[in-house]
Write a protein that holds these residues in place. Structure first.
Motif, short mmCIF file in Angstrom:
data_model
loop_
_atom_site.label_atom_id
_atom_site.label_comp_id
_atom_site.label_asym_id
_atom_site.label_seq_id
_atom_site.Cartn_x
_atom_site.Cartn_y
_atom_site.Cartn_z
N HIS A 143 0.85 -0.95 0.28
CA HIS A 143 -0.06 -0.25 -0.45
C HIS A 143 0.36 1.23 -0.11
O HIS A 143 0.61 2.47 -0.32
N ASN A 144 1.50 1.32 0.76
CA ASN A 144 3.20 2.35 1.04
C ASN A 144 3.77 2.57 0.02
O ASN A 144 4.96 3.49 -0.52
N LYS A 145 3.84 1.13 -0.83
CA LYS A 145 5.16 1.28 -2.00
C LYS A 145 4.80 1.26 -3.35
O LYS A 145 4.88 0.88 -4.40
#
Length: 292
Positions: A143-145
């Motif tokens: 999600h954060n990448k």
């Protein structure tokens, strides 16, 4: 985007540094559809007066163990339905992985039509010079990448003063309540007074990521004859005050105490189209007041 916000604005949204490329609007778009080897982004809606300054593709590469070289030569290609891959950008990427930025402005029009789909493919080269597709962190797995398409624009237009109403106020208008306020006794002298806008109290915290609120200030006071320099009157206000005092017309009112100098505010907010927007809104903070 929050990292960018913190670089250009303080915790109250006031400017602390320059924006990349001098942009007044920054939009961050996530992948809309995950295919095997193509990154697809939907171009978000924007003002007709905006000029696209730059477009960046942000991609996170995983670490490549036992790579034959410390770097890889990565290429970005535009993929369309009616033509072969078009080269967009390339750079050397460390095999250790991490975030990398590619410039893709060349494949976007200065005023891109909203809803347009942009397809991009990443490849590197084998020791024999053959192209091969790359593995990057994708939507649904990290999600954060996730890959991001970041658009930097400048609003050059006449609609800039409508922006807050069109982009923020209308999102809350349907659910905002109305309450009566008592009539305020107006004190003598035009002065700037404290006014803090708490976004949670007006319903904006549902979509505004930062700031939590800001000091808007407001102007209050009577602009009584004779106007002094401390009241920062315009020449027109001075003449109007004289005409009102002398009773030249019963339709001439006293000048009003209003902001004479205003400054901008940075706001970062979510939109319904899978886009995060960082925008500098003009005329949001009353810096000085005067009789106008």
């Amino acid at each position: 985007m929050l990292e960018l916000y913190n670089r250009v604005a303080d915790d109250r949204g006031r400017r602390r540094g320059p924006t990349p490329y001098g942009a007044s609007v920054v939009r961050s778009c996530r992948e809309t559809v995950t295919s095997e080897d193509v990154l697809r982004f939907k171009i978000p809606d924007s003002s007709p007066d905006e000029e696209l300054l730059e477009a960046e593709l942000h991609v996170h590469f995983p670490h490549v163990p036992h790579a034959g070289s410390s770097v890889r030569h990565v290429h970005v290609w535009q993929v369309t339905d009616d033509a072969g891959p078009r080269p967009v950008d390339s750079r050397l990427v460390p095999s250790s992985g991490g975030w990398q930025t590619f410039h893709v402005r060349s494949v976007l029009a200065s005023r891109q039509a909203a809803g347009t789909s942009l397809g991009l493919r990443l490849t590197d080269e084998t020791p024999g010079g053959q192209r091969r597709k790359l593995t990057v962190s994708r939507r649904g797995h990290h999600h954060n990448k996730q890959p991001l398409l970041v658009l930097f624009s400048r609003d050059n237009g006449t609609t800039v003063h409508q922006a807050v109403n069109e982009e923020l106020v209308r999102q809350e208008a349907s659910s905002a309540g109305r309450s009566r306020r008592s009539v305020l006794d107006v004190p003598p002298g035009c002065q700037r007074r404290q006014l803090y806008i708490d976004f949670s109290k007006i319903g904006w915290s549902r979509f505004v990521l930062a700031p939590a609120g800001y000091d808007a200030f407001h102007c209050l006071g009577q602009c009584s004859f004779p106007l002094t320099q401390e009241q920062r009157p315009s020449n027109h206000a001075t003449v109007q005050s004289l005409a009102q005092q002398m009773g030249l017309s019963d339709q001439v009112l006293r000048p009003s105490c209003v902001p004479s100098t205003l400054s901008s505010l940075f706001v970062i907010f979510n939109r319904d189209d899978n886009t995060v927007v960082l925008k500098e809104y003009t005329d949001m903070v009353a810096e000085e007041c005067g009789c106008q």
